[in-house]
Scaffold this active site. Structure first.
Site, PDB file in Angstrom:
ATOM      1  N   TYR A   1       0.863  -1.189   0.000  1.00 56.39           N
ATOM      2  CA  TYR A   1       0.000   0.000   0.000  1.00 56.39           C
ATOM      3  C   TYR A   1       0.902   1.242   0.000  1.00 56.39           C
ATOM      4  O   TYR A   1       1.542   1.575   1.004  1.00 56.39           O
ATOM      5  CB  TYR A   1      -0.906   0.037   1.235  1.00 56.39           C
ATOM      6  CG  TYR A   1      -1.993  -1.021   1.269  1.00 56.39           C
ATOM      7  CD1 TYR A   1      -2.456  -1.639   0.112  1.00 56.39           C
ATOM      8  CD2 TYR A   1      -2.598  -1.382   2.468  1.00 56.39           C
ATOM      9  CE1 TYR A   1      -3.459  -2.599   0.157  1.00 56.39           C
ATOM     10  CE2 TYR A   1      -3.609  -2.334   2.525  1.00 56.39           C
ATOM     11  CZ  TYR A   1      -4.023  -2.942   1.355  1.00 56.39           C
ATOM     12  OH  TYR A   1      -5.028  -3.889   1.402  1.00 56.39           O
TER      13      TYR A   1
ATOM     14  N   LEU B   1     -18.293  -1.303   2.748  1.00 63.84           N
ATOM     15  CA  LEU B   1     -19.012  -0.163   2.149  1.00 63.84           C
ATOM     16  C   LEU B   1     -18.803  -0.146   0.637  1.00 63.84           C
ATOM     17  O   LEU B   1     -19.009   0.883  -0.016  1.00 63.84           O
ATOM     18  CB  LEU B   1     -18.529   1.141   2.777  1.00 63.84           C
ATOM     19  CG  LEU B   1     -18.785   1.253   4.279  1.00 63.84           C
ATOM     20  CD1 LEU B   1     -18.254   2.573   4.817  1.00 63.84           C
ATOM     21  CD2 LEU B   1     -20.275   1.111   4.589  1.00 63.84           C
TER      22      LEU B   1
ATOM     23  N   GLY C   1     -16.901   2.677  -0.815  1.00 61.99           N
ATOM     24  CA  GLY C   1     -17.553   3.987  -0.792  1.00 61.99           C
ATOM     25  C   GLY C   1     -18.892   3.986  -1.506  1.00 61.99           C
ATOM     26  O   GLY C   1     -19.773   4.793  -1.205  1.00 61.99           O
TER      27      GLY C   1
END
Ligand SMILES: NC(=O)c1ccc[n+]([C@@H]2O[C@H](COP(=O)([O-])OP(=O)(O)OC[C@H]3O[C@@H](n4cnc5c(N)ncnc54)[C@H](OP(=O)(O)O)[C@@H]3O)[C@@H](O)[C@H]2O)c1
Length: 335
Positions: free
Chosen positions: A56, A206, A209
């Protein structure tokens, strides 16, 4: 809500974990000061599990964690670290490496970047098809024996791989996408985890998003944002998926909750062996997510939620075609 265990062999953690990926990569620019404040706020609120990957931001995420965790005790956090994805200097994804020597090399660099002498849960971010999983997990198991790693995890692995890996060393948890919009694990993977006593750390709760209630068709994305290439965020698929979110908003409104809280609460309701990872990188988003832990969803609420977003109603795959092909978890599943 009581703490949850990562499987029968893993550590106990707060019921939701904080995923730190978006603080360094894939979701557009992040404010570093706010990222640091968000991690502190999460720990202050009781969150213990922090998820990162050495790839990352090509090490940036681990260095961010090191700086942030200075001054805190190591025992306060459960660090979950993924390795194995290879990055080019411009951020491209250029392969996967799960060879035993690579595992040890990745681990050496992560320990140094994180400023710690052990990692709580260490896992390959993807299963390397060129290396038997027994070899990859065997190498992590050696590192467990040597004291550098506490628990072995996997990510996006399918049932057969889970069984083979678990025979080499107990697997604490499988990190995999699971949400109202991504229910693929329910058929085979989740039952296999349950049979073997492997916990699930769910990401994409989620849907990156999309299922947060804060997404809109007008949202501009910067180059390099994963969502530029995600089938679920494109064209008619996006329009269809946002209609599902609006249906969920009605259910959430009746509960005086937000869409994100209901989406997280639904995943929490699916079993005490599941720990949702939340990709908050701002304190306001974190606060919204944390409130989901106290949301009381009755069987009637859960039925209303599933009527608003029925299983299989999502338009578009969860990854672009090329990346779907790298998911061991998707092998053998109908297209
Ligand atoms: N193993 C794997 O293959 C894999 C893959 C992906 C992710 N992960 C892990 O899972 C973690 C979570 O990532 P995800 O993609 O699953 O994230 P997610 O939680 O599904 O989505 C995060 C996105 O949702 C938005 N959002 C809106 N409201 C939010 C709220 N109340 N709380 C949190 N986010 C909110 C964020 O917004 P803003 O952009 O506006 O802040 C962010 O863009 C990652 O950090 C990483 O550790 C693992």
């Amino acid at each position: 809500m009581k703490p949850r265990s990562l499987g029968t062999t893993g550590p106990r953690v707060f019921p939701i974990g904080l995923g730190c990926m978006g603080m360094s990569d894939l979701y557009g620019p992040a404010d570093e000061g706010e990222s640091v404040a968000t991690i502190h706020a999460a720990l202050d609120a009781g969150i213990t599990l922090l998820d990162t990957g050495d790839y990352y931001g090509a090490g940036h995420n681990e260095l961010l964690l090191r700086e942030t965790l200075r001054g805190r005790t190591r025992q306060e956090v459960v660090l979950s670290v993924k390795f194995g994805a290879l990055r080019g200097p411009a951020g491209s994804w250029i392969g996967i490496d799960g060879r035993p020597a690579a595992v040890k090399n990745f681990l050496a660099y992560s320990l140094r970047r994180l400023g710690t002498d052990y990692i709580d849960v260490y896992r390959p971010g993807r299963v390397d098809p060129a290396v038997p999983i027994e070899d990859t997990v065997g190498a992590i198991a050696e590192m467990v024996k040597a004291g550098y790693v506490r628990h072995v995890g996997l990510s996006e692995a399918g049932p057969e791989t889970l069984r083979r890996a678990h025979r080499v060393h107990p697997i604490a948890d499988l990190q995999i996408e699971y949400s109202l919009l991504s229910r693929g694990i329910e058929a085979e993977i989740l039952p296999t985890c349950r049979e073997l006593g492997i916990g699930v750390t769910a990401y994409g709760v989620l849907s990156r998003g999309l299922l947060s209630g804060h997404w809109s068709k007008e949202r501009a994305l910067t180059p390099g944002d994963f969502r530029n290439f995600s089938p679920r965020f494109s064209g008619e698929n996006l329009e269809h998926n946002l209609q599902l979110v609006e249906a969920l908003r009605e259910v959430a409104g009746a509960k005086r909750a937000t869409v994100a809280q209901v989406a997280i609460g639904w995943v929490l309701s699916r079993g005490s062996d599941i720990v949702p990872l939340i990709g908050a990188r701002r304190r306001d988003r974190l606060g919204e997510a944390l409130a989901a832990v106290d949301l009381d969803l009755s069987p009637g609420d859960l039925a209303r939620i599933e009527r608003a977003v029925p299983s299989g109603a999502t338009a578009g795959d969860r990854y672009p075609t090329v990346q779907m092909a790298h998911l061991d978890s998707e092998r053998g599943r109908p297209a």
